[in-house]
Design a protein around this motif. Structure first.
Motif, PDB file in Angstrom:
ATOM      1  N   ARG A  47      -4.836   8.843 -22.216  1.00 55.49           N
ATOM      2  CA  ARG A  47      -5.276   9.394 -23.505  1.00 55.49           C
ATOM      3  C   ARG A  47      -6.683   8.905 -23.858  1.00 55.49           C
ATOM      4  O   ARG A  47      -7.533   9.688 -24.299  1.00 55.49           O
ATOM      5  N   GLU A  48      -6.934   7.637 -23.637  1.00 53.89           N
ATOM      6  CA  GLU A  48      -8.235   7.054 -23.971  1.00 53.89           C
ATOM      7  C   GLU A  48      -9.338   7.637 -23.099  1.00 53.89           C
ATOM      8  O   GLU A  48     -10.407   8.021 -23.600  1.00 53.89           O
ATOM      9  N   THR A  49      -9.095   7.718 -21.788  1.00 54.10           N
ATOM     10  CA  THR A  49     -10.121   8.237 -20.885  1.00 54.10           C
ATOM     11  C   THR A  49     -10.299   9.741 -21.053  1.00 54.10           C
ATOM     12  O   THR A  49     -11.419  10.258 -20.932  1.00 54.10           O
ATOM     13  N   ALA A  50      -9.220  10.454 -21.342  1.00 52.70           N
ATOM     14  CA  ALA A  50      -9.304  11.903 -21.508  1.00 52.70           C
ATOM     15  C   ALA A  50     -10.233  12.287 -22.655  1.00 52.70           C
ATOM     16  O   ALA A  50     -10.821  13.372 -22.652  1.00 52.70           O
ATOM     17  N   GLN A  51     -10.382  11.396 -23.630  1.00 48.10           N
ATOM     18  CA  GLN A  51     -11.281  11.685 -24.749  1.00 48.10           C
ATOM     19  C   GLN A  51     -12.724  11.837 -24.287  1.00 48.10           C
ATOM     20  O   GLN A  51     -13.508  12.563 -24.901  1.00 48.10           O
ATOM     21  N   ILE A  52     -13.083  11.163 -23.176  1.00 47.68           N
ATOM     22  CA  ILE A  52     -14.429  11.304 -22.616  1.00 47.68           C
ATOM     23  C   ILE A  52     -14.652  12.744 -22.168  1.00 47.68           C
ATOM     24  O   ILE A  52     -15.759  13.284 -22.287  1.00 47.68           O
ATOM     25  N   TRP A 111     -20.137   7.983  -8.366  1.00 49.81           N
ATOM     26  CA  TRP A 111     -20.285   8.839  -9.542  1.00 49.81           C
ATOM     27  C   TRP A 111     -18.993   8.945 -10.359  1.00 49.81           C
ATOM     28  O   TRP A 111     -19.039   8.965 -11.580  1.00 49.81           O
ATOM     29  N   VAL A 112     -17.849   9.018  -9.684  1.00 52.84           N
ATOM     30  CA  VAL A 112     -16.578   9.125 -10.414  1.00 52.84           C
ATOM     31  C   VAL A 112     -16.322   7.881 -11.271  1.00 52.84           C
ATOM     32  O   VAL A 112     -15.994   8.012 -12.462  1.00 52.84           O
ATOM     33  N   PRO A 113     -16.470   6.665 -10.739  1.00 52.57           N
ATOM     34  CA  PRO A 113     -16.283   5.491 -11.597  1.00 52.57           C
ATOM     35  C   PRO A 113     -17.255   5.462 -12.782  1.00 52.57           C
ATOM     36  O   PRO A 113     -16.891   5.005 -13.874  1.00 52.57           O
ATOM     37  N   LEU A 114     -18.476   5.924 -12.585  1.00 51.13           N
ATOM     38  CA  LEU A 114     -19.427   5.968 -13.696  1.00 51.13           C
ATOM     39  C   LEU A 114     -18.882   6.798 -14.850  1.00 51.13           C
ATOM     40  O   LEU A 114     -19.007   6.416 -16.020  1.00 51.13           O
ATOM     41  N   VAL A 115     -18.253   7.907 -14.504  1.00 46.30           N
ATOM     42  CA  VAL A 115     -17.699   8.779 -15.537  1.00 46.30           C
ATOM     43  C   VAL A 115     -16.470   8.144 -16.179  1.00 46.30           C
ATOM     44  O   VAL A 115     -16.360   8.067 -17.412  1.00 46.30           O
ATOM     45  N   GLY A 121     -21.667   6.920 -17.762  1.00 50.43           N
ATOM     46  CA  GLY A 121     -22.512   8.006 -17.315  1.00 50.43           C
ATOM     47  C   GLY A 121     -23.844   8.111 -18.026  1.00 50.43           C
ATOM     48  O   GLY A 121     -24.826   8.593 -17.460  1.00 50.43           O
ATOM     49  N   ASN A 122     -23.888   7.665 -19.271  1.00 47.96           N
ATOM     50  CA  ASN A 122     -25.130   7.738 -20.039  1.00 47.96           C
ATOM     51  C   ASN A 122     -25.884   6.420 -20.081  1.00 47.96           C
ATOM     52  O   ASN A 122     -26.906   6.309 -20.759  1.00 47.96           O
ATOM     53  N   SER A 123     -25.394   5.428 -19.358  1.00 48.66           N
ATOM     54  CA  SER A 123     -26.032   4.114 -19.379  1.00 48.66           C
ATOM     55  C   SER A 123     -27.267   4.099 -18.493  1.00 48.66           C
ATOM     56  O   SER A 123     -27.370   4.865 -17.520  1.00 48.66           O
ATOM     57  N   PRO A 124     -28.222   3.227 -18.793  1.00 49.06           N
ATOM     58  CA  PRO A 124     -29.424   3.112 -17.943  1.00 49.06           C
ATOM     59  C   PRO A 124     -29.077   2.752 -16.498  1.00 49.06           C
ATOM     60  O   PRO A 124     -29.754   3.175 -15.565  1.00 49.06           O
ATOM     61  N   GLY A 125     -27.991   1.999 -16.316  1.00 52.48           N
ATOM     62  CA  GLY A 125     -27.597   1.598 -14.975  1.00 52.48           C
ATOM     63  C   GLY A 125     -27.165   2.748 -14.089  1.00 52.48           C
ATOM     64  O   GLY A 125     -27.185   2.643 -12.854  1.00 52.48           O
ATOM     65  N   ALA A 126     -26.770   3.862 -14.711  1.00 47.61           N
ATOM     66  CA  ALA A 126     -26.335   5.027 -13.935  1.00 47.61           C
ATOM     67  C   ALA A 126     -27.510   5.715 -13.245  1.00 47.61           C
ATOM     68  O   ALA A 126     -27.318   6.421 -12.249  1.00 47.61           O
ATOM     69  N   SER A 148      -6.157  14.925  -9.128  1.00 49.47           N
ATOM     70  CA  SER A 148      -5.827  13.557  -8.773  1.00 49.47           C
ATOM     71  C   SER A 148      -6.074  12.612  -9.940  1.00 49.47           C
ATOM     72  O   SER A 148      -5.544  11.501  -9.961  1.00 49.47           O
ATOM     73  N   GLY A 149      -6.874  13.026 -10.894  1.00 42.72           N
ATOM     74  CA  GLY A 149      -7.177  12.149 -12.029  1.00 42.72           C
ATOM     75  C   GLY A 149      -7.590  12.925 -13.254  1.00 42.72           C
ATOM     76  O   GLY A 149      -6.834  13.753 -13.773  1.00 42.72           O
ATOM     77  N   TYR A 150      -8.818  12.684 -13.698  1.00 41.85           N
ATOM     78  CA  TYR A 150      -9.296  13.247 -14.961  1.00 41.85           C
ATOM     79  C   TYR A 150     -10.235  14.432 -14.789  1.00 41.85           C
ATOM     80  O   TYR A 150     -10.389  15.232 -15.707  1.00 41.85           O
ATOM     81  N   GLY A 151     -10.878  14.556 -13.639  1.00 41.25           N
ATOM     82  CA  GLY A 151     -11.920  15.559 -13.482  1.00 41.25           C
ATOM     83  C   GLY A 151     -11.441  16.976 -13.737  1.00 41.25           C
ATOM     84  O   GLY A 151     -12.184  17.814 -14.249  1.00 41.25           O
ATOM     85  N   GLY A 152     -10.184  17.260 -13.387  1.00 42.50           N
ATOM     86  CA  GLY A 152      -9.643  18.585 -13.605  1.00 42.50           C
ATOM     87  C   GLY A 152      -9.608  18.984 -15.068  1.00 42.50           C
ATOM     88  O   GLY A 152      -9.428  20.170 -15.386  1.00 42.50           O
ATOM     89  N   LEU A 153      -9.777  18.015 -15.960  1.00 46.07           N
ATOM     90  CA  LEU A 153      -9.844  18.345 -17.385  1.00 46.07           C
ATOM     91  C   LEU A 153     -11.057  19.222 -17.687  1.00 46.07           C
ATOM     92  O   LEU A 153     -11.023  20.011 -18.630  1.00 46.07           O
TER      93      LEU A 153
END
Length: 283
Positions: A261-266, A159-163, A168-173, A17-22
């Motif tokens: 493309r930008e998000t996939a780099q994560i 959790w998905v929006p954090l990623v 995901g690595n921020s203190p707020g997470a 559905s989005g990026y997670g399958g990467l």
């Protein structure tokens, strides 16, 4: 009348559905780099996690048929929600009409198959999207194979929006990750194995490990799905022979290619070429 699908060998399709399958694609390519792949992300209609069974089925069916029409003989639903809400209906109702020789595989069963070898207490936890938890797909698949295992699940809606927003690595997470892990372990203090039942969650592993006790094993799906596919090809050489082998990957998205493309780099840590594609009505 069903469309006539290409008979020539083609790439392996991977849908999410989005990026997670990467993360699933990465695991499979690491083990099986010789094959060609098409990755299709329905980012314009993501997330699927809170959508109804009927909507997830229809969106997933559209994507599967698109990949079939592009030459794929085997499609992997690299999405836990699609695997939970759409896989069985597509396998039973749509494949016989479209082409009984093609295959659609999910990622819940391969994870369930290995869990009995990983837990000692026979108590496991699932951290996943709301849709996957409500479907109880993990519970059912694990109970079929290991009736003695107790399964407890907790939905992790933020959790998905954090990623995807690279937080995901921020203190707020910390707050959102710790809250759901505590909730799960409070449900069953005997849990010794936790399945990350969403393909986004491996990118939160540093945070997850921070709040999960050291004696608890964390199971990420990518490697297990890859091994399951490799074993599937050994058992079904006729399907393996329908997959082309040039080591190429094509990326498709229903959203803006630049954004993908930008998000996939994560997820991939590499620059990729992306094309836009339309799937049915975007609702």
């Amino acid at each position: 009348m069903p469309k006539v699908l290409p008979e020539a060998p083609g790439p392996i399709g991977i849908f999410d559905s989005g990026y997670g399958g990467l993360t699933i694609l990465h695991g499979i390519r690491s083990l099986l780099p010789q094959y060609d792949y098409i990755y299709l992300g329905d980012n314009a209609r993501a997330p699927y996690g809170s959508r109804s069974f009927g909507i997830v089925y229809e969106f997933t069916r559209q994507a599967v048929m698109c990949l079939f029409e592009m030459g794929c003989h085997i499609v992997i639903l690299g999405c836990n929600t699609a695997s939970a809400k759409a896989l069985r209906t597509i396998q039973q109702n749509d494949l016989p009409l479209a082409d009984a020789g093609r295959r659609v595989l999910g990622i819940i069963r391969p994870t369930a198959e290995i869990i009995g070898n990983l837990t000692e207490t026979r108590h496991i936890g699932i951290l996943a999207t709301e849709g996957t938890i409500k479907s109880e797909s993990y519970n059912m698949e694990i109970k079929k194979l290991f009736p003695d295992i107790k399964v407890s699940g907790v939905a992790c809606p933020f959790w998905v929006p954090l990623v995807e927003y690279n937080e995901g690595n921020s203190p707020g997470a910390d707050y959102f990750v710790e809250k759901r892990i505590k909730q799960l372990l409070k449900t069953d203090s005997d849990i010794d194995t936790i399945i990350l039942g969403c393909t986004h969650y491996p990118l939160l592993l540093p945070k997850i490990r921070k709040f999960v006790p050291n004696n608890i094993r964390i199971v990420s799906q990518g490697d297990y799905v890859a091994n399951s596919l490799k074993n599937y090809f050994i058992r079904h050489p006729e399907m393996e022979g329908k997959c082309t082998k040039c080591g190429k990957v094509q990326y498709l998205t229903t959203e803006d290619p630049d954004r993908f493309r930008e998000t996939a780099q994560i997820f991939l840590h590499e620059n990729i070429e992306v094309e836009n594609i339309s799937l049915g009505s975007m609702s």
